[in-house]
Scaffold this active site. Sequence first.
Site, PDB file in Angstrom:
ATOM      1  N   SER A 244       0.822  -1.198   0.000  1.00  0.00           N
ATOM      2  CA  SER A 244       0.000   0.000   0.000  1.00  0.00           C
ATOM      3  C   SER A 244       0.867   1.263   0.000  1.00  0.00           C
ATOM      4  O   SER A 244       1.682   1.452  -0.896  1.00  0.00           O
ATOM      5  CB  SER A 244      -0.947  -0.043   1.199  1.00  0.00           C
ATOM      6  OG  SER A 244      -1.972   0.901   1.067  1.00  0.00           O
ATOM      7  N   ASP A 307      -9.197  -4.888  -5.254  1.00  0.00           N
ATOM      8  CA  ASP A 307      -8.618  -3.974  -4.268  1.00  0.00           C
ATOM      9  C   ASP A 307      -8.779  -2.528  -4.740  1.00  0.00           C
ATOM     10  O   ASP A 307      -8.137  -2.111  -5.712  1.00  0.00           O
ATOM     11  CB  ASP A 307      -7.134  -4.313  -4.094  1.00  0.00           C
ATOM     12  CG  ASP A 307      -6.472  -3.511  -2.992  1.00  0.00           C
ATOM     13  OD1 ASP A 307      -7.063  -2.522  -2.524  1.00  0.00           O
ATOM     14  OD2 ASP A 307      -5.344  -3.865  -2.602  1.00  0.00           O
ATOM     15  N   HIS A 358      -7.555  -6.103   0.450  1.00  0.00           N
ATOM     16  CA  HIS A 358      -6.336  -5.299   0.523  1.00  0.00           C
ATOM     17  C   HIS A 358      -5.363  -5.794   1.590  1.00  0.00           C
ATOM     18  O   HIS A 358      -4.249  -5.296   1.687  1.00  0.00           O
ATOM     19  CB  HIS A 358      -6.694  -3.830   0.804  1.00  0.00           C
ATOM     20  CG  HIS A 358      -5.516  -2.900   0.710  1.00  0.00           C
ATOM     21  ND1 HIS A 358      -4.834  -2.679  -0.462  1.00  0.00           N
ATOM     22  CD2 HIS A 358      -4.883  -2.144   1.647  1.00  0.00           C
ATOM     23  CE1 HIS A 358      -3.845  -1.822  -0.250  1.00  0.00           C
ATOM     24  NE2 HIS A 358      -3.849  -1.496   1.029  1.00  0.00           N
TER      25      HIS A 358
END
Length: 418
Positions: A244, A307, A358
């Site tokens: 991320s 995601d 995610h």
Amino acid sequence: MLRKRSFGQVTLMKMSELSSPKHPVSASISTKFSKTSPILARCWREVQGLNNWENLLEPLDPLLQQEIIRYGEFVTACYKAFDLNPTSKRFLSCKYGKKRILKEVGLGDSDYEVTKYIYATPDINIPIQNIVSCGRWIGYIAVSSDYEAKRIGRRDIVITSRGTVTNTEWIANLMSSLTPARLDPHNPRPDVKVEAGFLSLYTSDESGSKFGLGSCREQLLSEVSRLLNKYKGEEMSITLAGHSMGSSLALLLAYDIAELGLNRDDSDCQIPITVFSFGGPRVGNSRFKERCEELGLKVLRIVNVNDPITKLPGVFLNENFKGFGGSFEFPWSCSCYAHVGVELAFDFFKMQNLSCVHDLEDYISFLRCPKALGIQREGIDFLNRAKDFILSVQNFNTITWRNAAINMVNLAQTQRTL
């Protein structure tokens, strides 16, 4: 479930293709050499993206799969070791010392030595929830031991960084736009632009404090330079892995190292730089993407197609936006966000745990066993919910920036995503 279709640099794979009769195992790099030979030591450059992972993704080569998982576990360590207990003296730092961390998180047999911890300071001033901007532990730098260097064929410098966890990091990510990177003082390249929130996390320091931390960038470049000098003359690689927000910082550092030429030795030979990005958002504009390619950076983006974070920023204005029918480019096309590198896309979703789309551990679990996670479309449409939220945040005529920031923080806390 894995799917495959052609879409630019995107590779979506079917689960059966991990071992398909159409793609016998003998075609993989894992079997190009004798079983008694050190396979990774012989072909590590291919695994690190020398040829942009050509013929290694369809089907996913077992050795590459193993290495993706290995680097993903290094990133997982950042989450396991991050102290979120507000009553702890190590709050917002690492629970363990550098010599203990890998053992404590279950990576004691990795044969890597952690040499430095990395901290980042969000440079924001938003009057909500009494947020204070200070350095947070985001990851570490490690180097392979002599034994591991022999096994993998080179001295590997690993830089790992976690995703967004604290409120200030969420807000820094949300309240941002494209801005010139200007990381090379001798050639600012104003056309190379990156997301302002990520750049702030990378370059901001605690200059207002007498004993404040230097910027994340200063910490990283200093330690990488030290290690490159220490192992000068050896076969080396620089591997960056992040999840991320961490994948964004990894890409920024990779670009920074290459732009400054720190990965070039006295004979002007390049030390390869590879980024393994897990669930990463877009980082910069199309010129940033082009410059990364010119510098020879190798980026493998591991993505779950469900995601929503991988669709940000630039939900509409991105690398796929070409104007009317692709025949005309608008003047502002150069200001569109663009993903960098080659994408390895999977498709998994669990209705009983919406945050899995995610979650890094679910990414790794799927890589280990694709049948463990499936697609369940019935019930609440989480993706549409996420899409509606994103659109509402971007529509500043409907929702104020203050409410957008609060909503993003609340969504983060309830979904346990980044």
